[in-house]
Write a protein that holds these residues in place. Structure first.
Motif, PDB file in Angstrom:
ATOM      1  N   SER A   7      42.465  37.914  31.055  1.00  0.00           N
ATOM      2  CA  SER A   7      43.486  36.928  31.396  1.00  0.00           C
ATOM      3  C   SER A   7      42.802  35.692  31.966  1.00  0.00           C
ATOM      4  O   SER A   7      41.614  35.731  32.298  1.00  0.00           O
ATOM      5  N   GLY A   8      43.560  34.623  32.065  1.00  0.00           N
ATOM      6  CA  GLY A   8      43.053  33.400  32.678  1.00  0.00           C
ATOM      7  C   GLY A   8      42.688  32.306  31.692  1.00  0.00           C
ATOM      8  O   GLY A   8      42.374  31.186  32.100  1.00  0.00           O
ATOM      9  N   ASP A  10      42.951  29.250  29.167  1.00  0.00           N
ATOM     10  CA  ASP A  10      43.828  28.084  29.267  1.00  0.00           C
ATOM     11  C   ASP A  10      43.187  26.918  28.522  1.00  0.00           C
ATOM     12  O   ASP A  10      42.073  27.033  27.999  1.00  0.00           O
ATOM     13  N   SER A  11      43.907  25.820  28.479  1.00  0.00           N
ATOM     14  CA  SER A  11      43.373  24.570  27.937  1.00  0.00           C
ATOM     15  C   SER A  11      42.967  23.689  29.107  1.00  0.00           C
ATOM     16  O   SER A  11      43.785  23.454  30.015  1.00  0.00           O
ATOM     17  N   VAL A  12      41.749  23.206  29.097  1.00  0.00           N
ATOM     18  CA  VAL A  12      41.242  22.370  30.183  1.00  0.00           C
ATOM     19  C   VAL A  12      40.493  21.185  29.601  1.00  0.00           C
ATOM     20  O   VAL A  12      40.060  21.212  28.446  1.00  0.00           O
ATOM     21  N   LEU A  18      37.440  26.923  35.157  1.00  0.00           N
ATOM     22  CA  LEU A  18      38.389  27.978  34.826  1.00  0.00           C
ATOM     23  C   LEU A  18      37.777  29.306  35.229  1.00  0.00           C
ATOM     24  O   LEU A  18      36.549  29.476  35.158  1.00  0.00           O
ATOM     25  N   THR A 128      40.900  36.355  25.406  1.00  0.00           N
ATOM     26  CA  THR A 128      41.736  35.295  25.966  1.00  0.00           C
ATOM     27  C   THR A 128      41.169  33.960  25.510  1.00  0.00           C
ATOM     28  O   THR A 128      39.953  33.769  25.494  1.00  0.00           O
ATOM     29  N   VAL A 130      40.138  30.128  25.423  1.00  0.00           N
ATOM     30  CA  VAL A 130      39.739  28.996  26.258  1.00  0.00           C
ATOM     31  C   VAL A 130      39.549  27.790  25.342  1.00  0.00           C
ATOM     32  O   VAL A 130      38.797  27.867  24.367  1.00  0.00           O
TER      33      VAL A 130
END
Length: 134
Positions: A7-8, A10-12, A18, A128, A130
């Motif tokens: 988990s964790g 994301d779009s950055v 992150l 997940t 990224v």
């Protein structure tokens, strides 16, 4: 057998940070060396970071040294990957992997857990995503 859930993701933006988590169930991760791998579209899966059962031995891919940190909480049964100074080329699906401490995948007797060895384990999470983009 251990089950792993990442988990964790994301779009950055580039240069962002992150932290990924890998939560284990079914067994105690204290008996497993663990690591993170990633796979970008059209590329082979590559090792990112690995850690021995007790956390004393860490190993990183050259591409992430100084930017990523692997850690583990054996009490919470969670593996982490802290990522900083992210680059667009870090974009990928990130996978958590685990191997029993006495298996060849954990490089027993070696100064570090070889990512190439850990890649041969049968215990993987589902991944997940990224994405690093401006």
């Amino acid at each position: 057998q251990v089950q792993l859930v990442e988990s964790g993701g994301d779009s950055v933006q580039p240069e962002g940070s992150l932290t990924l988590s890998c939560t284990a169930s079914g067994d105690a991760i204290s008996a497993y060396c663990m690591g993170w791998f990633r796979q970008a579209p059209g590329k082979e899966r590559e090792g990112v970071a690995a850690m021995s059962t007790g956390g004393a031995r860490e190993n990183y891919a050259d591409s992430v040294k100084g930017r990523f940190t692997i850690s583990r909480d054996n009490y919470k049964n969670i593996l982490y990957l802290q990522m900083a100074s992210l680059k667009p080329e870090d974009s990928a699906v990130y996978y958590c992997a685990a191997a029993l401490w006495n298996s060849p995948a954990c490089s027993p007797g070696s100064p570090s857990v070889a990512l190439s060895a850990l890649a041969g384990t049968n215990y993987w999470g589902q991944g997940t995503q990224v994405t690093v983009s401006s």
